[in-house]
Design a protein around this motif. Structure first.
Motif, mmCIF file in Angstrom:
data_model
loop_
_atom_site.group_PDB
_atom_site.id
_atom_site.type_symbol
_atom_site.label_atom_id
_atom_site.label_comp_id
_atom_site.label_asym_id
_atom_site.label_seq_id
_atom_site.Cartn_x
_atom_site.Cartn_y
_atom_site.Cartn_z
ATOM 1 N N ILE A 126 -14.697 -45.968 76.796
ATOM 2 C CA ILE A 126 -13.470 -45.207 76.545
ATOM 3 C C ILE A 126 -13.429 -44.828 75.063
ATOM 4 C CG2 ILE A 126 -10.948 -45.269 76.477
ATOM 5 C CD1 ILE A 126 -11.940 -45.189 79.309
ATOM 6 N N THR A 127 -13.190 -43.554 74.797
ATOM 7 C CA THR A 127 -13.011 -43.089 73.423
ATOM 8 C C THR A 127 -11.591 -42.561 73.266
ATOM 9 O OG1 THR A 127 -15.343 -42.474 73.259
ATOM 10 C CG2 THR A 127 -13.847 -41.516 71.641
ATOM 11 N N ALA A 128 -10.924 -42.952 72.202
ATOM 12 C CA ALA A 128 -9.530 -42.562 71.997
ATOM 13 C C ALA A 128 -9.275 -42.302 70.511
ATOM 14 C CB ALA A 128 -8.589 -43.659 72.500
ATOM 15 N N PRO A 129 -8.251 -41.480 70.196
ATOM 16 C CA PRO A 129 -7.877 -41.287 68.785
ATOM 17 C C PRO A 129 -7.478 -42.617 68.143
ATOM 18 C CG PRO A 129 -6.816 -39.664 70.204
ATOM 19 C CD PRO A 129 -7.423 -40.687 71.119
ATOM 20 N N ALA A 130 -7.772 -42.770 66.874
ATOM 21 C CA ALA A 130 -7.477 -44.025 66.186
ATOM 22 C C ALA A 130 -5.990 -44.332 66.152
ATOM 23 C CB ALA A 130 -8.050 -43.980 64.768
ATOM 24 N N SER A 131 -5.157 -43.298 66.246
ATOM 25 C CA SER A 131 -3.710 -43.485 66.124
ATOM 26 C C SER A 131 -3.031 -43.842 67.445
ATOM 27 C CB SER A 131 -3.081 -42.205 65.573
ATOM 28 O OG SER A 131 -3.356 -41.104 66.443
ATOM 29 N N VAL A 132 -3.767 -43.930 68.551
ATOM 30 C CA VAL A 132 -3.149 -44.156 69.852
ATOM 31 C C VAL A 132 -2.524 -45.557 69.903
ATOM 32 C CG1 VAL A 132 -5.208 -45.107 70.976
ATOM 33 C CG2 VAL A 132 -3.509 -43.874 72.336
#
Length: 236
Positions: free
Chosen positions: A38-44
């Motif tokens: 899973i890749t997600a924005p750092a701010s999530v």
């Protein structure tokens, strides 16, 4: 800010590797070697991430490769075959005997052939053998195709990408994935023509597709659909 990676256990997906990447614009998921990434924005936020993984889980489960290797299985491609056989002299190991036209993947007798770990190990062995022979199998044909359409790349390379099957750099160097070794010739040719078209159009515009379709003799859409449905014999 560098990406941060950690592992969670999901009730449906099992072990999931999460990477928080400042460059990511959305939350996405994919399989790699039988596990979910899973890749997600750092701010999530943690809550948003949990909701997104739950939302993605069903689609990921549907896309999961469920194939298993079996004893005496033969995997055939255009120029090479891979034979998965048992061996007793190193019962805890998988031994690759690379050769043309048949490469043997010899699985130790103590290894549970149907376990996930065996599937991953055999897949890696197949990829390793494909990479070894890829220059011999892929490059002469690719160079001949380039000549046939009047294209002139600056050079050719072989890569190990499992999902990226080909690239064309700004310096006009084309890289072909060794995964193409497992494909029928028409799909190999399609990937080559796709990258050759990028020598003229470094995008996926209408102009690019027009060139690619011409190289493919009007079969670009057909071959793209076949590639999408190609049953890879390795984990990706």
């Amino acid at each position: 800010m560098t990406p941060h990676t950690y592992i969670i256990n999901h009730p449906s997906l099992g072990e999931v590797t999460v990477t928080l990447n400042p460059r990511a614009k959305r939350i996405s998921g994919r399989w790699k070697l039988g596990k979910v990434l899973i890749t997600a924005p750092a701010s999530v936020s943690d809550k948003r991430l949990e909701q997104a993984i739950d939302s993605l889980s069903q689609k990921l489960i549907e896309r999961k490769s469920t194939f298993k290797y079996s004893e005496n299985q033969i995997i055939n491609s255009e120029d090479i075959s891979f034979a998965i056989i048992r061996q007793n002299f190193r019962p805890d190991s998988i031994i690759v005997s690379p050769a043309l036209p048949v490469t043997k993947i010899q699985v130790g007798s103590n290894i549970d052939l149907y376990s996930h770990s065996a599937t991953v190990a055999i897949s890696k062995a197949l990829n390793s053998a494909a990479y070894r022979f890829a220059p011999t199998i892929l490059l002469p044909r690719a160079k001949a195709l380039a000549l046939s359409v009047g294209a002139n790349p600056a050079g050719w390379k072989i890569g190990k990408g499992l999902r990226t099957l080909g690239t064309c750099s700004s310096t006009r160097i084309i890289t072909l994935s060794s995964t193409l070794v497992f494909m029928p010739q028409e799909l190999r040719d399609y990937i080559v023509f796709h990258e050759l078209a990028h020598l003229s159009e470094m995008n996926h515009s209408a102009a690019f597709h027009s060139i690619c379709n011409r190289y493919c003799k009007g079969r670009e859409a057909e071959l793209r659909a076949k590639l999408k449905n190609f049953p890879y014999p390795v984990l990706r």
